[in-house]
Design a protein around this motif. Structure first.
Motif, mmCIF file in Angstrom:
data_model
loop_
_atom_site.group_PDB
_atom_site.id
_atom_site.type_symbol
_atom_site.label_atom_id
_atom_site.label_comp_id
_atom_site.label_asym_id
_atom_site.label_seq_id
_atom_site.Cartn_x
_atom_site.Cartn_y
_atom_site.Cartn_z
ATOM 1 N N ARG A 1 5.357 21.020 42.701
ATOM 2 C CA ARG A 1 6.692 21.407 43.184
ATOM 3 C C ARG A 1 7.723 20.339 42.836
ATOM 4 N NH1 ARG A 1 3.944 23.175 47.844
ATOM 5 N NH2 ARG A 1 4.601 21.315 49.006
ATOM 6 N N VAL A 2 7.375 19.081 43.049
ATOM 7 C CA VAL A 2 8.299 17.985 42.709
ATOM 8 C C VAL A 2 8.612 17.999 41.220
ATOM 9 C CG1 VAL A 2 8.597 15.487 42.620
ATOM 10 C CG2 VAL A 2 7.519 16.533 44.629
ATOM 11 N N LEU A 3 7.569 18.090 40.407
ATOM 12 C CA LEU A 3 7.746 18.060 38.951
ATOM 13 C C LEU A 3 8.529 19.273 38.468
ATOM 14 C CD1 LEU A 3 4.163 16.870 37.962
ATOM 15 C CD2 LEU A 3 6.267 15.514 37.930
ATOM 16 N N THR A 4 8.308 20.425 39.096
ATOM 17 C CA THR A 4 9.030 21.636 38.698
ATOM 18 C C THR A 4 10.521 21.492 38.971
ATOM 19 O OG1 THR A 4 7.077 23.019 39.094
ATOM 20 C CG2 THR A 4 9.210 24.134 39.036
ATOM 21 N N ASP A 5 10.879 20.941 40.139
ATOM 22 C CA ASP A 5 12.302 20.720 40.451
ATOM 23 C C ASP A 5 12.946 19.812 39.397
ATOM 24 O OD1 ASP A 5 12.287 22.308 42.690
ATOM 25 O OD2 ASP A 5 12.207 20.673 44.138
ATOM 26 N N ILE A 6 12.258 18.730 39.045
ATOM 27 C CA ILE A 6 12.818 17.795 38.059
ATOM 28 C C ILE A 6 12.878 18.441 36.680
ATOM 29 C CG2 ILE A 6 12.546 15.541 36.965
ATOM 30 C CD1 ILE A 6 11.032 14.647 39.496
ATOM 31 N N ALA A 7 11.843 19.200 36.335
ATOM 32 C CA ALA A 7 11.827 19.871 35.027
ATOM 33 C C ALA A 7 12.951 20.892 34.917
ATOM 34 C CB ALA A 7 10.476 20.531 34.789
ATOM 35 N N GLU A 8 13.314 21.543 36.025
ATOM 36 C CA GLU A 8 14.460 22.453 35.995
ATOM 37 C C GLU A 8 15.733 21.686 35.628
ATOM 38 O OE1 GLU A 8 13.275 25.984 39.203
ATOM 39 O OE2 GLU A 8 14.547 24.322 39.835
ATOM 40 N N LEU B 1 31.879 5.591 32.232
ATOM 41 C CA LEU B 1 30.443 5.586 31.978
ATOM 42 C C LEU B 1 29.645 6.133 33.157
ATOM 43 C CD1 LEU B 1 29.976 2.158 30.189
ATOM 44 C CD2 LEU B 1 29.593 4.407 29.195
ATOM 45 N N LEU B 2 30.254 6.130 34.329
ATOM 46 C CA LEU B 2 29.526 6.547 35.531
ATOM 47 C C LEU B 2 29.626 8.045 35.801
ATOM 48 C CD1 LEU B 2 30.588 3.625 37.878
ATOM 49 C CD2 LEU B 2 28.331 3.995 36.910
ATOM 50 N N PHE B 3 30.492 8.758 35.081
ATOM 51 C CA PHE B 3 30.762 10.145 35.440
ATOM 52 C C PHE B 3 30.439 11.082 34.293
ATOM 53 C CE2 PHE B 3 33.236 7.498 38.194
ATOM 54 C CZ PHE B 3 33.037 8.071 39.440
ATOM 55 N N ILE B 4 29.638 12.086 34.598
ATOM 56 C CA ILE B 4 29.188 13.063 33.608
ATOM 57 C C ILE B 4 29.387 14.455 34.197
ATOM 58 C CG2 ILE B 4 27.189 13.896 32.300
ATOM 59 C CD1 ILE B 4 26.043 11.080 32.476
ATOM 60 N N ASP B 5 29.826 15.386 33.363
ATOM 61 C CA ASP B 5 30.008 16.772 33.802
ATOM 62 C C ASP B 5 28.647 17.447 33.914
ATOM 63 O OD1 ASP B 5 30.787 19.335 34.337
ATOM 64 O OD2 ASP B 5 31.564 19.761 32.329
ATOM 65 N N LEU B 6 28.248 17.774 35.143
ATOM 66 C CA LEU B 6 26.942 18.381 35.391
ATOM 67 C C LEU B 6 27.060 19.791 35.958
ATOM 68 C CD1 LEU B 6 25.120 15.286 36.938
ATOM 69 C CD2 LEU B 6 25.011 16.120 34.599
ATOM 70 N N GLU B 7 28.153 20.458 35.652
ATOM 71 C CA GLU B 7 28.344 21.812 36.159
ATOM 72 C C GLU B 7 27.236 22.732 35.644
ATOM 73 O OE1 GLU B 7 31.711 25.387 36.204
ATOM 74 O OE2 GLU B 7 32.116 23.473 35.188
ATOM 75 N N GLY B 8 26.645 23.503 36.560
ATOM 76 C CA GLY B 8 25.607 24.455 36.187
ATOM 77 C C GLY B 8 24.212 23.865 36.101
ATOM 78 N N VAL B 9 24.052 22.577 36.380
ATOM 79 C CA VAL B 9 22.741 21.933 36.315
ATOM 80 C C VAL B 9 22.087 21.990 37.694
ATOM 81 C CG1 VAL B 9 21.504 19.796 35.829
ATOM 82 C CG2 VAL B 9 23.509 20.415 34.476
ATOM 83 N N ARG B 10 20.861 22.485 37.717
ATOM 84 C CA ARG B 10 20.138 22.599 38.985
ATOM 85 C C ARG B 10 19.602 21.249 39.455
ATOM 86 N NH1 ARG B 10 16.080 27.116 36.777
ATOM 87 N NH2 ARG B 10 16.590 25.933 34.886
#
Length: 488
Positions: free
Chosen positions: A105-112, A53-62
């Motif tokens: 800038r903060v919101l843009t990083d999270i939205a990416e 439950l703790l591990f998720i594949d996040l390859e390619g996610v900014r």
């Protein structure tokens, strides 16, 4: 204290905690055998959940905090991450609220991050404690922690300080979390970055529940109108009405460069006021989601967004059409310029039983009509339909502009061409596969707040042509190929 995972980590003696203790686990400073500084989160092995439950594949996610090492330490799972500069919570504790450019800038990083996760992973626990500054970017951490917590606690426990203010209405109703759940939390976080407080402040569990389900956020006082409208949409109660992550990201990227003046600046402020007024609409209580409640929430969102669209078009017209006569109703209006009249109708709630066996759902509809005195060819003008529907992506609702025409097989021209139709039997045949008396004459075109330039340009241009006696029957029908613009 030494901890052996895939490599050895030294947590020091005594262990040095980083930040405050959260609902699940505590973070400590750690060093590798090579002296690499890191942070280790120790998560208790609670009944009902396992390591996966703790591990998720996040390859390619900014903009995510990577896991450097992991394993089991005594009766806890250990997650080792890079040592971040600070958390967004610590940053807010220092500054309370942020300047507009920094907040964007903060919101843009999270939205990416949310854009890359869309359709793949739901974070479920987006809050400042889980946003860390790493290598110059604000990155999302604690993927899987919320899912782990969900599997190991009772529904009403809601462990974790700071979680309750960010929980979307569907979470309080114990519905499945989706990407829209993270968008709601992003709206809360955006509000907090600008105002220095979350829109709902509790303080107790039942207070938060009542506020998220029935309350209205206090008006934003520092956000420019375009950003205020975006935050308002993120905080819609109906998950289907919230903008998709990609739409949020695109609009955030336009915020710093948006420069409005004159009538458009006044319109933006008017839009902000209208959005605030509609946010005051009574939010009825519900213990469980029903179809009627879902459609009520969607209708509320439809009315709010169409008011903004309508006002933006009217303001653009009156800004340059000083000779125009404006007639206003409660929620509709008409502009008369010379012999031409442009009318924008009230939205009407669509009855589902009028729209059975349709390829998509329509919640509300309206119309926009440009009428001129009949010319020698008997042409009286044109009218387009405005439908609040999930016409292109199932479950994603927004306003669409479209129009209809008579089938060429029938012959003859309508005095109003193209023309609008309400969702019902006459329109149903046009949007289903196969031939029918009526056909779609204008592509289903999304109307997106903050991106209405083409919509405004079309109707102001047609109004100008009508006022000068130059508006005639379209040279071809349909004017633009509507094929593929709606789902069948």
């Amino acid at each position: 204290m030494k901890m052996q995972l895939q490599q050895e980590w030294d947590l020091g003696e005594p262990r040095q905690p980083i930040g405050d203790e959260g609902g699940f686990g505590r973070v400590y400073e750690a060093r590798s055998a090579a002296g690499e500084l890191a942070a280790v989160k120790l998560v208790p092995q609670e009944p009902g959940a396992d390591r996966e439950l703790l591990f998720i594949d996040l390859e390619g996610v900014r903009n995510v905090v990577p896991i450097l090492d992991s394993g089991e330490a005594d009766d806890e799972w250990a997650l080792v991450m890079p040592r971040a500069d600070k958390s967004l919570r610590a940053h807010l504790d220092q500054h309370r609220s942020l300047p507009l450019d920094e907040a964007v800038r903060v919101l843009t990083d999270i939205a990416e991050t949310l854009t890359d996760l869309d359709g793949r992973v739901v974070h479920r626990d987006l809050k400042p404690e889980n946003v860390l500054l790493l290598d110059g970017h604000w990155c999302l951490a604690d993927f899987g922690i919320a899912r782990y917590a969900e599997a190991t606690t009772a529904k009403h426990t809601f462990k974790g300080g700071g979680t309750l203010p960010y929980m979307a209405p569907e979470c309080w109703k114990h519905q499945r979390a989706t990407g829209a759940t993270d968008i709601y939390a992003l709206g809360v976080l955006a509000y907090e970055l600008l105002e220095g407080t979350t829109p709902f402040t509790g303080p107790f569990d039942h207070d938060f529940q009542d506020q998220h389900l029935h309350g209205t956020p206090p008006p934003l006082t520092t956000a420019p109108a375009l950003l205020a409208a975006l935050i308002t949409e993120c905080l819609y109660r109906a998950p289907q009405s919230r903008p998709a992550a990609g739409n949020v990201l695109e609009r955030l990227r336009r915020i710093p460069t948006a420069s409005l003046s004159g009538g458009l600046a006044a319109l933006a402020e008017a839009n902000k006021a209208v959005a605030t007024q509609h946010a005051e609409i009574d939010r009825q209580a519900s213990a469980a989601v029903t179809e009627a409640e879902r459609r009520r929430d969607l209708l509320e969102a439809a009315q709010t967004s169409l008011s903004l669209i309508s006002e933006q078009l009217l303001t653009a017209i009156t800004k340059v059409g000083s000779a125009a006569e404006v007639r206003r109703g409660k929620n509709d209006w008409a502009v008369i310029l010379s012999d031409a009249q442009l009318s924008f109708s009230d939205p009407t709630k669509t009855r589902p039983d009028n729209w059975t066996q349709a390829p998509f759902d329509v919640v509300a509809d309206a119309s926009i009509l440009l009428r001129i005195p009949g010319n020698r060819n008997g042409y009286d003008g044109r009218s387009h339909s405005l439908w609040y529907a999930d016409a292109q992506v199932a479950g994603q609702y927004q306003w669409f502009e479209t129009a209809f025409m008579r089938s060429p097989l029938i012959g003859g021209l309508s005095t109003v061409d193209p023309f609008s139709l309400s969702p019902g039997r006459d329109a149903l045949g046009a949007v289903r596969s196969g031939m029918d008396v009526n056909q779609v004459a204008w592509p289903f075109t999304p109307l997106t707040l903050g991106d209405l330039d083409q919509f405004i340009d079309r109707w102001t241009g047609w109004l100008a042509s009508a006022a000068t006696g130059q508006l005639g029957h379209p040279s071809q029908m349909p004017e633009h190929d509507p094929s593929g613009s709606w789902r069948k």
